[in-house]
Design a protein around this motif. Structure first.
Motif: not given
Length: 233
Positions: A125-129
Motif C-alpha cells: 500500500t505504501e510502496g516502501m522499499p
C-alpha cells in the motif's frame, strides 16, 4: 483454531489470503491463532532492485510490460475486494530475509500477526522499499518492538535459523511450491488464496472430530518462481 501460514511479505496473494481468511473467520465466529512461517520467494534478491517491479517481473516471467501491468491490475482488483489497496505502481521489492527475522521476533512476543500485516501494508500500500533496513526498522517500531532489540537482531544472525527451518519444512515435508500455504489445526492443508467458501469449509472440517479431512480446493492464486497472477477461470 490454529492456522499455520507459509508466506512472503512481497507476495500479494499472501496478503489477499490473510485478509480473506480473517474475514471469513470473523463472519463465522471462529477465533484464529495464526502462526506465521517464512518462505522467501527470492533468497538472492538484493536489498533494493534497480528497476521497477513491473520491469523486473516482465523480465522474470517472460512477459511484455503491458502484459505485466495487466497482471498487476488484476491482482489489485482482487486485493480491493478484500479491503486492500494494492499500489502496484509504487511497490518496491527487495530481499525479505530481515523482514522475516523481525516477524519471528514479533511472534515471540505475541505480535506475529501485527508484524505480518504491517509489512504487507508497508510494501503493497505504501510502496516502501521492503528490503532496506530503514524500512524494516520503521515497520518494527510501528508495532511497538523495542528499538534496541530490533537493532540487535539486524546486526546479528538472530532468528536466521527460524527462517531457514521454516523453509526446510516447507520444501522437504510439505512440498510447498508457492505461497500462501495454509495448515489448519496441523492436519488439513490448502494452497493459495482460495475462495471464501473453501476457507470456510476447511475451518469447519478442522473444527470437527472427523479423522479424515478433505476439502475440494480450487486452482487458487499463488506466487512462486514462475508466476504470480490471478488464475484463469
Amino acid at each position: 483454531m490454529r492456522v499455520d501460514i507459509w508466506s512472503d511479505v512481497v507476495c500479494p496473494f499472501c496478503y489477499i489470503g490473510k485478509k480473506r481468511l480473517e474475514n471469513v473467520a470473523a463472519e463465522a465466529g471462529i477465533d484464529l491463532e495464526i502462526i506465521w512461517h517464512s518462505f522467501e520467494l527470492d533468497q538472492n534478491a538484493p536489498a533494493k532492485h534497480d528497476t521497477s517491479n513491473t520491469e523486473r517481473l516482465a523480465k522474470k516471467y517472460g512477459r511484455t510490460l503491458e502484459q505485466t501491468k495487466e497482471m498487476e491490475r488484476n491482482i489489485a482488483e482482487v486485493a480491493a475486494s478484500e479491503g486492500i489497496t494494492f499500489n502496484w505502481e509504487q511497490a518496491n521489492s527487495g530481499n525479505t530475509f530481515n523482514a522475516h527475522r523481525i516477524i519471528h521476533l514479533a511472534q515471540s512476543k505475541g505480535l506475529g500477526n501485527e508484524a505480518e500485516e504491517a509489512f504487507f501494508h508497508a510494501y503493497m500500500t505504501e510502496g516502501m522499499p521492503i528490503g532496506e533496513r530503514e524500512t524494516v526498522e520503521d515497520v518494527a517500531s510501528r508495532i511497538g518492538l523495542d528499538h534496541t532489540e530490533v537493532e540487535y537482531v539486524l546486526d546479528s544472525e538472530e532468528f536466521a535459523d527460524f527462517v531457514r527451518h521454516d523453509e526446510k519444512i516447507a520444501h522437504e515435508q510439505l512440498q510447498v511450491t508457492g505461497v500462501p500455504f495454509f495448515v489448519f489445526d496441523q492436519r488439513l492443508s490448502l494452497s493459495g488464496a482460495q475462495p471464501r467458501e473453501v476457507f470456510l469449509q476447511a475451518m469447519q472440517q478442522a473444527l470437527s472430530t472427523a479423522e479424515k479431512l478433505d476439502v475440494d480446493q480450487e486452482d487458487a492464486a499463488v506466487c512462486n518462481d514462475e508466476s504470480c497472477e490471478v488464475p484463469n477461470k
